[in-house]
Design a protein around this motif. Structure first.
Motif, PDB file in Angstrom:
ATOM      1  N   VAL A   1       0.398   5.720  17.373  1.00 57.19           N
ATOM      2  CA  VAL A   1       0.355   5.098  16.050  1.00 57.19           C
ATOM      3  C   VAL A   1      -0.775   5.746  15.273  1.00 57.19           C
ATOM      4  CG1 VAL A   1      -0.019   2.967  14.746  1.00 57.19           C
ATOM      5  CG2 VAL A   1       1.264   2.917  16.893  1.00 57.19           C
ATOM      6  N   THR A   2      -0.477   6.152  14.061  1.00 50.21           N
ATOM      7  CA  THR A   2      -1.493   6.779  13.247  1.00 50.21           C
ATOM      8  C   THR A   2      -1.397   6.218  11.822  1.00 50.21           C
ATOM      9  OG1 THR A   2      -2.342   8.922  12.514  1.00 50.21           O
ATOM     10  CG2 THR A   2       0.014   8.781  12.807  1.00 50.21           C
ATOM     11  N   THR A   3      -2.400   6.499  11.014  1.00 53.58           N
ATOM     12  CA  THR A   3      -2.351   6.008   9.633  1.00 53.58           C
ATOM     13  C   THR A   3      -2.488   7.184   8.685  1.00 53.58           C
ATOM     14  OG1 THR A   3      -4.728   5.660   9.557  1.00 53.58           O
ATOM     15  CG2 THR A   3      -3.390   3.789  10.242  1.00 53.58           C
ATOM     16  N   SER A   4      -2.064   6.979   7.465  1.00 57.14           N
ATOM     17  CA  SER A   4      -2.251   8.010   6.449  1.00 57.14           C
ATOM     18  C   SER A   4      -2.613   7.307   5.156  1.00 57.14           C
ATOM     19  CB  SER A   4      -0.963   8.814   6.263  1.00 57.14           C
ATOM     20  OG  SER A   4      -0.059   8.075   5.481  1.00 57.14           O
ATOM     21  N   GLY A   5      -2.923   8.083   4.152  1.00 63.79           N
ATOM     22  CA  GLY A   5      -3.178   7.520   2.839  1.00 63.79           C
ATOM     23  C   GLY A   5      -1.857   7.130   2.198  1.00 63.79           C
ATOM     24  N   CYS A   6      -1.878   6.942   0.917  1.00 62.86           N
ATOM     25  CA  CYS A   6      -0.667   6.496   0.242  1.00 62.86           C
ATOM     26  C   CYS A   6       0.398   7.579   0.306  1.00 62.86           C
ATOM     27  CB  CYS A   6      -0.959   6.113  -1.197  1.00 62.86           C
ATOM     28  SG  CYS A   6      -1.179   7.522  -2.289  1.00 62.86           S
ATOM     29  N   ALA A   7       1.646   7.139   0.216  1.00 65.50           N
ATOM     30  CA  ALA A   7       2.757   8.077   0.277  1.00 65.50           C
ATOM     31  C   ALA A   7       3.269   8.396  -1.126  1.00 65.50           C
ATOM     32  CB  ALA A   7       3.867   7.497   1.148  1.00 65.50           C
ATOM     33  N   GLY A   8       2.582   7.906  -2.140  1.00 66.45           N
ATOM     34  CA  GLY A   8       2.963   8.222  -3.511  1.00 66.45           C
ATOM     35  C   GLY A   8       4.019   7.315  -4.101  1.00 66.45           C
ATOM     36  N   LEU A   9       4.296   6.205  -3.440  1.00 71.49           N
ATOM     37  CA  LEU A   9       5.345   5.303  -3.928  1.00 71.49           C
ATOM     38  C   LEU A   9       4.862   3.857  -3.828  1.00 71.49           C
ATOM     39  CD1 LEU A   9       8.276   7.024  -2.057  1.00 71.49           C
ATOM     40  CD2 LEU A   9       8.152   6.803  -4.533  1.00 71.49           C
ATOM     41  N   CYS A  10       3.928   3.491  -4.692  1.00 69.55           N
ATOM     42  CA  CYS A  10       3.346   2.136  -4.661  1.00 69.55           C
ATOM     43  C   CYS A  10       4.409   1.050  -4.543  1.00 69.55           C
ATOM     44  CB  CYS A  10       2.578   1.849  -5.947  1.00 69.55           C
ATOM     45  SG  CYS A  10       1.061   2.743  -6.133  1.00 69.55           S
ATOM     46  N   SER A  11       5.460   1.191  -5.319  1.00 70.94           N
ATOM     47  CA  SER A  11       6.453   0.118  -5.397  1.00 70.94           C
ATOM     48  C   SER A  11       7.268  -0.033  -4.121  1.00 70.94           C
ATOM     49  CB  SER A  11       7.392   0.356  -6.576  1.00 70.94           C
ATOM     50  OG  SER A  11       8.020   1.603  -6.405  1.00 70.94           O
TER      51      SER A  11
END
Ligand code: FES
Length: 127
Positions: free
Chosen positions: A65-75
Motif C-alpha cells: 500500500v502506498t500513497t500519492s498526491g492528488c490525481a488531478g480530479l478533485c471531484s
C-alpha cells in the motif's frame, strides 16, 4: 511480421510497466491511495484504514500500500489506483468504506475489476 500499431505499443508498455514495478518489490499487487488535500478532505484516510484492515483480515503479505498526491480530479476523490502484476492499472473513484471492501474482495483478491466504480482502466499516457 505484422506491423505494430500505436495500440499494440501501448498494450506492451502497460503490461511490462506494471510487471516490472511490482516484480522489483516482490509484490503481487500495489494499491496507491491518492492523498492530496482534496483526497483527504473527501475521506481518503477512511479508505486507507479500511484497506489496511482488509489486508490484515485476509492474512496476505503480497500487497503493498502506498500513497500519492492528488490525481488531478478533485471531484472524483477519494480515489485509489490498483496495480495487479501483469495487468493494466485500474483507477477507482468516489470511494467509501463499503466500496473499498468490495473492490478488495473482488479485484485485489479475486482478480475481477469492479467496473461500476472504475474511472479508468490502463494508464494515462502522454504519447
Ligand atoms: S487538489 Fe484536487 S485534484 Fe489536485
Amino acid at each position: 511480421m505484422a506491423k505494430l500499431t500505436i495500440d499494440d505499443l501501448k498494450k506492451i508498455k502497460e503490461k511490462h510497466q506494471s510487471t516490472f514495478t511490482l516484480r522489483e518489490g516482490g509484490y503481487r499487487a500495489k494499491v496507491t491511495v491518492h492523498m492530496g488535500t482534496c483526497g483527504i478532505a473527501a475521506g481518503a484516510r477512511a479508505i486507507i484504514n479500511t484497506l489496511m484492515a482488509e489486508i490484515e483480515k485476509s492474512g496476505t503479505s503480497d500487497i503493498i500500500v502506498t500513497t500519492s498526491g492528488c490525481a488531478g480530479l478533485c471531484s472524483s476523490e477519494p480515489m485509489v489506483t490498483i496495480d495487479i502484476l501483469g495487468h493494466p492499472p485500474v483507477k477507482y473513484k468516489a470511494l467509501n468504506e463499503e466500496k473499498m471492501q468490495e473492490i478488495f474482495k473482488e479485484h485485489i483478491m479475486g482478480g475481477n475489476i469492479v467496473e461500476k466504480y472504475a474511472l479508468v482502466i490502463g494508464s494515462e499516457t502522454t504519447y
